[in-house]
Design a protein around this motif. Structure first.
Motif, PDB file in Angstrom:
ATOM      1  N   PHE A 182       0.854  -1.192   0.000  1.00 17.21           N
ATOM      2  CA  PHE A 182       0.000   0.000   0.000  1.00 17.21           C
ATOM      3  C   PHE A 182       0.888   1.240   0.000  1.00 17.21           C
ATOM      4  CE2 PHE A 182      -2.157  -3.464   2.187  1.00 17.21           C
ATOM      5  CZ  PHE A 182      -3.311  -3.582   1.411  1.00 17.21           C
ATOM      6  N   CYS A 183       1.146   1.776  -1.183  1.00 20.00           N
ATOM      7  CA  CYS A 183       2.060   2.919  -1.283  1.00 20.00           C
ATOM      8  C   CYS A 183       1.397   4.161  -1.852  1.00 20.00           C
ATOM      9  CB  CYS A 183       3.282   2.546  -2.127  1.00 20.00           C
ATOM     10  SG  CYS A 183       2.862   1.976  -3.791  1.00 20.00           S
ATOM     11  N   PHE A 184       0.169   4.062  -2.314  1.00 18.35           N
ATOM     12  CA  PHE A 184      -0.513   5.240  -2.860  1.00 18.35           C
ATOM     13  C   PHE A 184      -0.942   6.205  -1.764  1.00 18.35           C
ATOM     14  CE2 PHE A 184      -1.851   2.843  -6.904  1.00 18.35           C
ATOM     15  CZ  PHE A 184      -0.700   3.265  -7.547  1.00 18.35           C
ATOM     16  N   SER A 185      -1.533   5.652  -0.708  1.00 22.14           N
ATOM     17  CA  SER A 185      -2.033   6.485   0.383  1.00 22.14           C
ATOM     18  C   SER A 185      -2.322   5.589   1.576  1.00 22.14           C
ATOM     19  CB  SER A 185      -3.313   7.220  -0.058  1.00 22.14           C
ATOM     20  OG  SER A 185      -3.892   7.917   1.027  1.00 22.14           O
ATOM     21  N   ASN A 186      -2.420   6.200   2.744  1.00 22.42           N
ATOM     22  CA  ASN A 186      -2.822   5.442   3.929  1.00 22.42           C
ATOM     23  C   ASN A 186      -4.158   5.934   4.473  1.00 22.42           C
ATOM     24  OD1 ASN A 186      -1.945   7.920   4.982  1.00 22.42           O
ATOM     25  ND2 ASN A 186      -1.326   6.966   6.903  1.00 22.42           N
ATOM     26  N   VAL A 187      -4.903   6.672   3.639  1.00 25.27           N
ATOM     27  CA  VAL A 187      -6.206   7.195   4.037  1.00 25.27           C
ATOM     28  C   VAL A 187      -7.311   6.357   3.416  1.00 25.27           C
ATOM     29  CG1 VAL A 187      -7.769   9.160   3.950  1.00 25.27           C
ATOM     30  CG2 VAL A 187      -5.319   9.534   4.285  1.00 25.27           C
ATOM     31  N   ILE A 188      -8.100   5.711   4.259  1.00 28.19           N
ATOM     32  CA  ILE A 188      -9.240   4.913   3.817  1.00 28.19           C
ATOM     33  C   ILE A 188     -10.498   5.754   4.008  1.00 28.19           C
ATOM     34  CG2 ILE A 188     -10.580   2.796   4.175  1.00 28.19           C
ATOM     35  CD1 ILE A 188      -8.071   1.507   5.321  1.00 28.19           C
ATOM     36  N   GLU A 189     -11.159   6.083   2.912  1.00 22.72           N
ATOM     37  CA  GLU A 189     -12.369   6.895   3.000  1.00 22.72           C
ATOM     38  C   GLU A 189     -13.547   6.019   3.390  1.00 22.72           C
ATOM     39  OE1 GLU A 189     -12.820   9.138  -0.622  1.00 22.72           O
ATOM     40  OE2 GLU A 189     -11.503  10.717   0.123  1.00 22.72           O
ATOM     41  N   HIS A 190     -13.565   5.667   4.644  1.00 23.20           N
ATOM     42  CA  HIS A 190     -14.627   4.812   5.181  1.00 23.20           C
ATOM     43  C   HIS A 190     -14.513   4.821   6.700  1.00 23.20           C
ATOM     44  CE1 HIS A 190     -17.880   2.081   4.646  1.00 23.20           C
ATOM     45  NE2 HIS A 190     -17.555   1.741   3.416  1.00 23.20           N
ATOM     46  N   PHE A 191     -15.538   4.252   7.373  1.00 25.13           N
ATOM     47  CA  PHE A 191     -15.489   4.132   8.821  1.00 25.13           C
ATOM     48  C   PHE A 191     -14.968   2.773   9.255  1.00 25.13           C
ATOM     49  CE2 PHE A 191     -18.604   7.699   8.950  1.00 25.13           C
ATOM     50  CZ  PHE A 191     -17.897   8.504   9.815  1.00 25.13           C
ATOM     51  N   TYR A 192     -14.852   1.853   8.334  1.00 24.06           N
ATOM     52  CA  TYR A 192     -14.312   0.523   8.647  1.00 24.06           C
ATOM     53  C   TYR A 192     -13.508   0.027   7.455  1.00 24.06           C
ATOM     54  CZ  TYR A 192     -18.163  -1.417   5.838  1.00 24.06           C
ATOM     55  OH  TYR A 192     -19.040  -1.718   4.821  1.00 24.06           O
ATOM     56  N   CYS A 193     -12.761  -1.034   7.656  1.00 28.16           N
ATOM     57  CA  CYS A 193     -11.882  -1.553   6.601  1.00 28.16           C
ATOM     58  C   CYS A 193     -12.671  -2.422   5.630  1.00 28.16           C
ATOM     59  CB  CYS A 193     -10.730  -2.337   7.219  1.00 28.16           C
ATOM     60  SG  CYS A 193      -9.498  -1.291   8.000  1.00 28.16           S
ATOM     61  N   GLU A 194     -13.266  -1.785   4.663  1.00 32.27           N
ATOM     62  CA  GLU A 194     -13.983  -2.501   3.613  1.00 32.27           C
ATOM     63  C   GLU A 194     -12.974  -3.013   2.590  1.00 32.27           C
ATOM     64  OE1 GLU A 194     -16.541  -3.689   0.464  1.00 32.27           O
ATOM     65  OE2 GLU A 194     -14.921  -2.220   0.317  1.00 32.27           O
ATOM     66  N   HIS A 195     -13.240  -4.160   2.015  1.00 32.17           N
ATOM     67  CA  HIS A 195     -12.276  -4.833   1.150  1.00 32.17           C
ATOM     68  C   HIS A 195     -11.792  -3.949  -0.003  1.00 32.17           C
ATOM     69  CE1 HIS A 195     -11.517  -7.620  -2.391  1.00 32.17           C
ATOM     70  NE2 HIS A 195     -10.504  -7.839  -1.576  1.00 32.17           N
ATOM     71  N   MET A 196     -12.714  -3.466  -0.831  1.00 34.56           N
ATOM     72  CA  MET A 196     -12.306  -2.701  -1.998  1.00 34.56           C
ATOM     73  C   MET A 196     -11.741  -1.329  -1.628  1.00 34.56           C
ATOM     74  SD  MET A 196     -12.523  -4.696  -4.449  1.00 34.56           S
ATOM     75  CE  MET A 196     -12.049  -3.496  -5.680  1.00 34.56           C
TER      76      MET A 196
END
Length: 326
Positions: free
Chosen positions: A170-184
């Motif tokens: 994971f080198c593009f970003s470490n920001v997940i636009e979600h409240f939980y770790c969704e697969h996609m």
């Protein structure tokens, strides 16, 4: 946010950002989601208590309602507490290991809803289309065997998804636009080839909700064909009432699932906030909707709840053969 890593470095810590367009209103967004969570916990706890304590409700149909209430009570626990911490205290950090663990349990428990709905459809199919053999087919042994088989199916497929996701860089970003770790949402941050992840995701969709939905459609098509051939108007009405509650729950569950799936396919033309809202409602709304529907439309459960609220002693002898009414 961390700086973009160089070389072969991969992020191992992530930041969950839900509703980025409403960051200043996050504390207020806590209120509606908390109310939904409260309804889910209280409603499903009441359904579980009533079915567990009343021997007159110890039948296959109520066993499945009991099972779906447990799933609806468990599903929010996998992500809602973290979401509340994010909304109220802005605690939004999560490690890669924690993200993968959360992903496994969120997706695994969500598959149980589809499995139970399919088993409900099979239960109604046997009860209406082959009632003389109902006790032979729909018994505890059958439920245990089916449960183990479906648990293995879901466990293997979800494990494969999580393992493949964990092997990415994971080198593009470490920001997940979600409240939980969704697969996609997590896979979208990977800088390597993700074709295997996409194929595995589609395979899982086909093998779990896809096959389950085909079985549900087959069951209800046969049920309605048998009902239409019935000479008794009363029997026809009872069958429609019996299946009506299950069909409402099935429609809501799969409609939200379809919306969540399509949201990822058209995410480039959709606001991230709308996408996040759809994903949350897909997991949370059925959990607070199902106990209300079963509590209101299921006659026996409704009678027990009303007597429990009024403080009356419940007499199992007064409860007739299980049926679901409007």
């Amino acid at each position: 946010m961390q700086e973009k890593p160089v070389g072969n470095h991969s992020y191992t810590d992530f930041i969950l950002i839900g509703f980025p367009g409403f960051s200043e209103y996050k504390p207020y967004l806590f209120i509606p989601f908390f109310l939904m969570f409260l309804v889910a916990v209280v409603g499903n706890s009441v359904i579980i208590f009533v079915i567990k304590t009343q021997t007159s409700l110890h039948s296959p149909m109520y066993f499945l309602i009991f099972a779906i209430a447990i799933v609806d009570l468990s599903a929010p626990i996998t992500f809602v507490p973290n979401m509340f911490l994010n909304l109220v205290l802005n605690l939004n950090g999560i490690s890669l290991c924690g993200c993968l663990v959360q992903m496994f349990f969120v997706h695994l428990i969500s598959t149980f809803e589809s499995i139970i709905l399919m088993m409900m459809a099979l239960d109604r199919y046997v009860a209406i289309c082959n009632p003389l053999r109902y006790n032979d087919y729909m018994n505890s042994s059958t439920f245990y065997k089916l449960s183990v088989a479906f648990l293995i199916r879901s466990g293997l497929l979800i494990s494969a998804i999580v393992i493949l996701a964990g092997s990415l860089s994971f080198c593009f970003s470490n920001v997940i636009e979600h409240f939980y770790c969704e697969h996609m949402a997590l896979v979208g941050l990977a800088c390597g080839e993700t074709t295997k992840n996409s194929i595995m995701g589609l395979l899982t969709i086909f093998c779990i909700p896809g096959i389950d939905l085909l079985c549900i459609c087959y069951s209800y098509i046969n049920i309605f064909c048998a009902v239409l051939k019935s000479a008794s108007g009363k029997a026809r009405q009872k069958a429609v009432h019996t299946c009506g509650t299950h069909l409402i729950v099935i429609l809501v569950t799969y409609l939200l699932s379809l919306c969540s799936y399509l949201a990822y396919r058209i995410r480039n033309s959709m606001s991230p906030d709308v996408h996040i809202l759809i994903s949350i409602l897909y997991l949370l709304f059925p959990c607070c909707f199902n106990p209300i529907i079963y509590g209101v439309r299921t006659k026996e459960i409704r009678e027990h709840i009303l007597k429990m609220v009024k403080g009356k002693k419940i007499d199992p002898e007064n409860i007739k053969v299980a049926s679901i009414t409007r």
